[in-house]
Design a protein around this motif. Structure first.
Motif, mmCIF file in Angstrom:
data_model
loop_
_atom_site.group_PDB
_atom_site.id
_atom_site.type_symbol
_atom_site.label_atom_id
_atom_site.label_comp_id
_atom_site.label_asym_id
_atom_site.label_seq_id
_atom_site.Cartn_x
_atom_site.Cartn_y
_atom_site.Cartn_z
ATOM 1 N N LEU A 251 39.223 53.762 21.049
ATOM 2 C CA LEU A 251 39.299 53.813 22.505
ATOM 3 C C LEU A 251 39.464 52.449 23.155
ATOM 4 O O LEU A 251 39.645 52.358 24.361
ATOM 5 C CB LEU A 251 38.057 54.509 23.070
ATOM 6 C CG LEU A 251 37.830 55.951 22.605
ATOM 7 C CD1 LEU A 251 36.508 56.483 23.153
ATOM 8 C CD2 LEU A 251 38.990 56.838 23.035
ATOM 9 N N LEU A 252 39.367 51.371 22.353
ATOM 10 C CA LEU A 252 39.517 50.019 22.893
ATOM 11 C C LEU A 252 40.798 49.400 22.337
ATOM 12 O O LEU A 252 40.753 48.568 21.421
ATOM 13 C CB LEU A 252 38.308 49.150 22.538
ATOM 14 C CG LEU A 252 37.049 49.332 23.374
ATOM 15 C CD1 LEU A 252 36.005 48.294 23.005
ATOM 16 C CD2 LEU A 252 37.352 49.271 24.870
ATOM 17 N N LYS A 253 41.903 49.801 22.889
ATOM 18 C CA LYS A 253 43.190 49.252 22.482
ATOM 19 C C LYS A 253 43.719 48.381 23.620
ATOM 20 O O LYS A 253 43.975 48.879 24.720
ATOM 21 C CB LYS A 253 44.171 50.379 22.165
ATOM 22 C CG LYS A 253 43.733 51.235 20.977
ATOM 23 C CD LYS A 253 44.710 52.371 20.708
ATOM 24 C CE LYS A 253 44.270 53.194 19.502
ATOM 25 N NZ LYS A 253 45.192 54.336 19.237
ATOM 26 N N ALA A 254 43.856 47.096 23.333
ATOM 27 C CA ALA A 254 44.222 46.157 24.392
ATOM 28 C C ALA A 254 45.724 46.046 24.558
ATOM 29 O O ALA A 254 46.484 46.050 23.586
ATOM 30 C CB ALA A 254 43.643 44.782 24.085
ATOM 31 N N SER A 255 46.143 45.928 25.811
ATOM 32 C CA SER A 255 47.536 45.650 26.162
ATOM 33 C C SER A 255 47.633 44.201 26.615
ATOM 34 O O SER A 255 46.654 43.625 27.112
ATOM 35 C CB SER A 255 47.987 46.558 27.312
ATOM 36 O OG SER A 255 47.892 47.923 26.939
ATOM 37 N N PRO A 256 48.806 43.573 26.475
ATOM 38 C CA PRO A 256 48.971 42.202 26.974
ATOM 39 C C PRO A 256 48.907 42.168 28.493
ATOM 40 O O PRO A 256 49.011 43.202 29.162
ATOM 41 C CB PRO A 256 50.349 41.797 26.459
ATOM 42 C CG PRO A 256 51.068 43.089 26.270
ATOM 43 C CD PRO A 256 50.029 44.086 25.838
#
Length: 352
Positions: A251-256
């Protein structure tokens, strides 16, 4: 306006101010603590509901008084910290005057004159311990003022219940950003944005290791050895249990970082648009030092040069608890004790 004389004025009644008070009392000095808050607890009484410390209670204590264990918790929550510092104030009968907001510190011959809405104090020395919570930083991003939804900083966030079912963009790859993103991951349509890919510390590292790393870095620098990198060399995010659980659940997927903000969302460099109802800026803080402006100590980049905790260009002023530049890990409960002791010793040598 009432004017009083003391050896030392401590500005700020949070953890740094309390640590300074403990050591000033041991030095036998006459001092007063001016706190802008109406109740004890400093910034801890204004944090979000789910915030917990990075370290167990035994490694989160102020000088002279171990923090009690919180029943059912390995890492105490913010409410427990407020209870602890409140009891700490009472135990040591700290001379705190509140609520008092300091307007400015001025040179006045052999004294520093502290002007506030509660009167004037003339002191031989001043310890500024106002922290950073009161000066949140918001980056300049194109279109920020055009956004029609809700924007808030870490200091204003309280609970995921306020955003249930909404599309929320959380900006920030540090501990606050990760913890608030984890808080929101289950009940919102979350977009987590970071300047660089998030760097999680190993799961077995907590605040104890961070304090040791910060201390080792300061010792290396003081001895003229190679910079160890300190805490930054280990990573940016402590994997406290809620962060670990959200991360492991995918659930913690980072985007730039996006390049601009529009009325209804954010836009990336490739033109991709994500709709948003709210943007939460977990983008850090700056030292709250406006009360020191009359002393004209800031350099071209707004930084006050220090030697340890002492202001390089005003030996009667010490700065405590603002980060590593005022003592290794001095913005933490356990880390502020040592620089507070050193500051109190220097102040005692000055005023006697």
């Amino acid at each position: 306006m009432t004017e009083r004389h003391v050896d030392v004025v401590v500005i700020g009644g949070g953890q740094a101010g309390l640590a300074a008070s403990f050591h000033l009392r041991r030095q036998g000095l006459d001092f007063v603590v001016l706190d802008a808050q109406s109740t004890p607890g400093g910034a801890w009484q204004h944090t979000w509901d789910s915030l917990h410390l990075f370290s167990p209670a035994a490694f989160s204590s102020l000088p002279g008084r171990p923090m009690p264990v919180q029943v059912g918790e390995i890492y105490p929550d913010a409410r427990h910290v407020v209870e602890y510092v409140t009891e700490y104030e009472q135990r040591y009968a700290m001379p705190i005057v509140r609520p008092v907001r300091v307007r400015g510190v001025h040179r006045d011959g052999a004294f520093l004159r502290v002007e506030s809405d509660g009167g004037v104090w003339r002191a031989r020395a001043v310890i500024s311990a106002t922290g950073t919570w009161w000066r949140p930083f918001l980056p300049a991003v194109a279109g920020r003022t055009a956004f029609a939804g809700r924007q808030l900083h870490t200091v204003e966030y309280r609970s995921p219940a306020d955003f249930a079912g909404q599309r929320v963009v959380v900006v920030g790859g540090g501990n606050s950003g990760a913890q608030i993103a984890a808080d929101l991951a289950y009940d919102t349509e979350l977009t987590w944005v970071t300047q660089r890919p998030p760097r999680f510390l190993p799961d077995d590292i907590d605040g104890r290791a961070l304090f040791d790393a910060a201390t080792a870095r300061r010792r290396a620098l003081d001895a003229g050895r190679t910079d160890t990198g300190g805490v930054a060399s280990l990573g940016d995010i402590v994997a406290v249990p809620p962060v670990r659980e959200a991360r492991d659940a995918g659930l913690l997927k980072a985007s730039p970082m996006f390049t601009r903000i529009e009325r209804d969302g954010v836009v990336w460099a490739d033109g991709t648009h994500t709709a948003a109802d709210a943007i939460i800026w977990c983008t850090g803080f700056r030292p709250a030092l406006s009360h020191l402006a009359p002393l004209q100590l800031r350099g071209t980049r707004g930084h006050i040069a220090t030697v340890g905790t002492r202001a390089a260009d005003e030996p009667r002023l010490h700065l405590l608890g603002y980060g590593d530049w005022t003592g290794p890990a001095s913005a933490t409960l356990i880390g502020v004790g040592r620089p507070a002791r050193e500051a109190a010793r220097e102040v005692a040598a000055l005023v006697r």
